[in-house]
Design an enzyme around this catalytic site. Structure first.
Site, PDB file in Angstrom:
ATOM      1  N   ASN A 117       8.490   0.624   1.436  1.00 16.69           N
ATOM      2  CA  ASN A 117       8.315   1.951   0.849  1.00 16.69           C
ATOM      3  C   ASN A 117       9.308   2.940   1.436  1.00 16.69           C
ATOM      4  O   ASN A 117       9.666   2.854   2.606  1.00 16.69           O
ATOM      5  CB  ASN A 117       6.887   2.444   1.069  1.00 16.69           C
ATOM      6  N   VAL A 118       9.698   3.880   0.595  1.00 13.81           N
ATOM      7  CA  VAL A 118      10.665   4.890   1.029  1.00 13.81           C
ATOM      8  C   VAL A 118       9.976   6.246   1.161  1.00 13.81           C
ATOM      9  O   VAL A 118      10.619   7.250   1.408  1.00 13.81           O
ATOM     10  CB  VAL A 118      11.834   4.975   0.013  1.00 13.81           C
ATOM     11  N   HIS A 147      14.018  -0.463   3.175  1.00 11.18           N
ATOM     12  CA  HIS A 147      14.681   0.067   1.974  1.00 11.18           C
ATOM     13  C   HIS A 147      15.046   1.541   2.100  1.00 11.18           C
ATOM     14  O   HIS A 147      15.339   2.193   1.096  1.00 11.18           O
ATOM     15  CB  HIS A 147      13.811  -0.168   0.726  1.00 11.18           C
ATOM     16  N   CYS A 155      25.686  10.779   2.605  1.00 15.87           N
ATOM     17  CA  CYS A 155      26.931  11.054   1.881  1.00 15.87           C
ATOM     18  C   CYS A 155      27.508   9.733   1.386  1.00 15.87           C
ATOM     19  O   CYS A 155      27.604   8.772   2.144  1.00 15.87           O
ATOM     20  CB  CYS A 155      27.922  11.761   2.807  1.00 15.87           C
ATOM     21  N   CYS A 158      31.310   9.711   3.540  1.00 17.15           N
ATOM     22  CA  CYS A 158      31.384   9.540   5.002  1.00 17.15           C
ATOM     23  C   CYS A 158      30.082   9.042   5.623  1.00 17.15           C
ATOM     24  O   CYS A 158      30.014   8.885   6.844  1.00 17.15           O
ATOM     25  CB  CYS A 158      31.816  10.850   5.664  1.00 17.15           C
ATOM     26  N   ALA A 259      -5.845  -1.874  -1.203  1.00 17.30           N
ATOM     27  CA  ALA A 259      -5.402  -1.851   0.196  1.00 17.30           C
ATOM     28  C   ALA A 259      -6.192  -0.824   1.022  1.00 17.30           C
ATOM     29  O   ALA A 259      -6.551  -1.101   2.169  1.00 17.30           O
ATOM     30  CB  ALA A 259      -3.906  -1.525   0.249  1.00 17.30           C
TER      31      ALA A 259
END
Ligand code: NAD
Ligand code: ZN
Length: 269
Positions: A117-118, A147, A155, A158, A259
C-alpha cells in the site's frame, strides 16, 4: 484419493473457527514473522482497492493510469487521478487491522511489516498505537513500503523527494532544482522496485517462521513471491482475504473474512 488432494480438501472444509485457531497458534509460536499487506487491508478505512468501485474514475483502469507511459502521454490526467486519491486518503483513518499489526510489531521482537500500500495508514497506526501505549519509538511498526508512498513527490529528473504538492489539479508542478516534472513517489506498473527495500522484505520472508498475508490479490510480483520464500524455507503461510487468491492453494491456513475483524483476533495484539 491422492493424499495431497485429501489434505487440501480437509483444509478447505475446516470450520472457520478451527482455521482461526490454527492461525492464532502458528503466530503465537513463531519467533520471526513477516506480514505482507495489500489494498484490502485499507478497504475498511474507505480507500478503494484497484478492483473496487471508483466513482468518476471507473471508466479508467488503474493499470492504464499508474504507468510511466500514461504519465508521458497525459500528465494532467494522471496527476489529477493521484490528487483525487491523495484527497480521499487524507480523509481516511487506520482501522482495527492496521492497529492490530502495529501492536504486534511494537510488542514482539522479530516482526517485519511489508506493505504494497502507498496510503501511509500503517505509519499512522504505528504513531497512534505507540502514543496510546506510551511507547516513544514507533519505528518497529513502520512498514517496508515496497511500492512507495503517495504522500511524497519525486522529481522525474533529479529524483529529489518532497512532500506531496497540495491542492493543484492543473498538472504536475516543476522541480525547483532542475525544472523536470514532479511525480508521485510510487512504483508504477512496469517499473522496478527499490532493490534495497524489496531485498530486505525478501530476507525477512526467508527468515520467517510465519508469513501473514492480508488483503492482497497476490497477483503483483515480486511482492506476491514473498510467501513462497517463507514456504520454501520451511515456514508457514497464513492468508486473510475476502476471496480465494492464487496463494490460497499453497497457504498453510487461509481464512475468508475482513482483515479488520480477523487480524486483531489472530495476532492476539
Ligand atoms: P488488489 O486491489 O489487487 O486486491 C485487493 C485484495 O484485497 C483482493 O484480493 C480482495 O479480495 C481483498 N480484500 C478487499 N477487501 C478486503 C478486506 N476488507 N479484508 C480482506 N481482504 C480484502 O490489491 P493489491 O493486491 O494490494 O495489489 C494492487 C496494487 O495496487 C498494489 O501494488 C498496491 O500498491 C496498489 N494499491 C494500493 C492501494 C493503497 O495504498 N491502499 C489501493 C489500491 C491499490
Ligand atoms: Zn529535479
Amino acid at each position: 484419493m491422492d493424499p495431497a488432494r485429501l489434505e487440501c480438501l480437509a483444509r478447505v472444509t475446516k470450520p472457520a473457527h478451527a482455521l482461526r485457531k490454527e492461525a492464532t497458534a502458528l503466530l503465537a509460536g513463531a519467533t520471526r514473522i513477516v506480514v505482507l499487506t495489500g489494498a484490502g487491508v485499507s478497504a475498511e478505512s474507505g480507500v478503494p482497492t484497484f478492483r473496487g468501485e471508483q466513482g468518476l474514475w471507473r471508466s479508467y483502469r488503474p493499470e492504464e493510469l499508474a504507468t510511466p507511459d500514461a504519465f508521458h502521454r497525459d500528465p494532467e490526467l494522471v496527476w489529477s487521478w493521484y490528487q483525487w486519491r491523495r484527497e480521499l486518503i487524507a480523509d481516511c483513518a487506520p482501522n482495527a487491522g492496521h492497529d492490530a499489526l502495529a501492536r504486534l510489531a511494537l510488542t514482539r521482537n522479530g516482526v517485519t511489516l511489508v506493505t504494497q500500500n502507498v496510503d501511509g495508514l500503517h505509519h499512522r497506526a504505528a504513531r497512534d498505537v505507540a502514543s496510546a501505549a506510551g511507547v516513544s519509538d514507533p519505528e518497529p511498526a513502520h512498514p517496508l513500503e515496497v511500492h512507495g508512498a503517495i504522500h511524497r513527490d519525486r522529481c522525474s529528473g533529479c529524483e529529489r523527494l518532497t512532500p506531496a504538492a497540495a491542492g493543484s489539479n492543473a498538472g504536475p508542478p516543476s522541480c525547483v532544482m532542475c525544472g523536470s516534472s514532479l511525480r508521485p513517489d510510487v512504483v508504477w506498473f512496469g517499473e522496478s522496485l527499490d532493490p534495497d527495500v524489496i531485498g530486505s522484505a525478501q530476507e525477512a520472508a526467508i527468515q520467517a517462521d510465519v508469513c501473514l498475508v492480508a488483503g492482497t490479490s497476490s497477483l503483483v510480483y515480486p511482492a506476491a513471491g514473498l510467501p513462497d520464500l517463507t514456504l520454501r524455507s520451511g515456514g508457514a503461510v497464513v492468508e486473510v482475504n475476502l476471496d480465494p487468491t492464487p496463494l490460497t492453494g499453497s497457504a498453510t491456513v487461509s481464512i475468508r473474512g475482513q482483515a479488520g475483524e480477523i487480524l486483531p483476533e489472530i495476532v492476539g495484539a
